[in-house]
Design a protein around this motif. Structure first.
Motif: not given
Length: 308
Positions: A53-78
């Motif tokens: 949702k936030v990545a789309r908000e940035i893109a809709d305003a003309g910026g570049q953003a990609i989303p990534f879902a992961a817990s900061v405690t997940d070393e593999t995901g990070i």
């Protein structure tokens, strides 16, 4: 986020920023502001929905953003998030360690599981994310890392032993990483925000909640991540007010050894605590250097007024 002329905001053009916990609240505000200043953003949160949702908000305003879902405690995901960031944007310039949780209780009622859970997210999560970008920043000889500390850690707060311990630990992490990263162009700072978010909503009165907008904190980020950013700074921000906090060392007093040394420490407590001429040490060993440089002759000058 309103539409704007992105080309007119050159401050962070070409820079790539990862913001953790950016699906809402303070992290979202950080991500939007950094994007508004020209940075390309990786929006991290626990769920794809919140990050997207936030990545789309940035893109809709003309910026570049990609989303990534992961817990900061997940070393593999990070690690995967950082790899995907490099693949998409070619570099990682800025990491804002913002993700956090609260599990507030008095220490008497707090379980060790509740203590550990908060330390894991705030301290270990920040360390995991920082470790994942560290080599990239060293190789490109440029990096800006922001730890999110808190006045609760700097000064204490009833019912937040776990949160306070984790937040003050991040100051220590910042201090050392700033020293280790200096020759590689990596600057590491702390932001201590006071903001009304979902995490703090139950702790603040309505009037304070209204004044403590997250948008009044995020402007402080630019000073901490710009090309001319300081390093080892602790910036306190809230309600549009900004201040610096420092860990200081007093001149102290020479006490020496001997069987009466404990009594003399107590007797000279006022001189030991006197903040006149206190310093902000450049590194941890400065304390030891000052201690070794002190002499028995210093006792009269530094403690005479406090003798009993």
């Amino acid at each position: 986020m309103t539409n704007m002329n992105w080309e007119a905001a050159p401050n962070l053009n070409g820079r790539v920023a990862i913001v953790t916990g950016a699906g809402g609240g303070l992290g979202r505000s950080h991500a939007l502001m950094l994007a508004r200043l020209g940075a390309r953003i990786v929006v991290n949160d626990m769920t794809e929905e919140a990050a997207g949702k936030v990545a789309r908000e940035i893109a809709d305003a003309g910026g570049q953003a990609i989303p990534f879902a992961a817990s900061v405690t997940d070393e593999t995901g990070i690690a995967e998030m950082v790899s995907r960031t490099s693949a998409a944007f070619g570099r990682v310039d800025i990491l804002v360690n913002n993700a956090g949780i609260l599990r507030d209780k008095s220490f008497a009622k707090m379980t060790m599981a509740e203590f550990r859970e908060v330390v894991d997210v705030h301290l270990m999560g920040s360390a995991i994310c920082t470790k994942a970008v560290w080599d990239i920043m060293r190789e490109q000889r440029h990096g800006r890392i922001v730890m999110t500390t808190s006045s609760s850690g700097l000064f204490g707060n009833f019912g937040q032993a776990n949160y306070s311990a984790a937040k003050m630990a991040l100051v220590g992490l910042m201090q050392t990483l700033a020293l280790e990263g200096e020759k590689y162009g990596i600057r590491v700072n702390c932001l201590a925000p006071t903001a009304a978010t979902a995490m703090t909503g139950g702790l603040l009165p309505k009037e304070a909640f209204e004044r403590l907008s997250v948008e009044l904190v995020s402007p402080g980020l630019l000073a901490l991540v710009a090309d001319d950013a300081p390093t080892r700074a602790i910036l306190c921000a809230g309600a549009g007010h900004f201040a610096r906090s420092n860990v200081t060392l007093t001149r102290g007093a020479y006490i020496g050894a001997g069987p009466d040394a404990p009594r003399r420490v107590v007797a000279n407590w006022a001189a030991i605590s006197d903040r006149t001429g206190e310093v902000v040490p450049d590194y941890g060993f400065m304390q030891m250097e000052r201690e070794l440089a002190s002499r028995p002759g210093d006792a009269e000058e530094k403690t005479a007024g406090a003798q009993t």
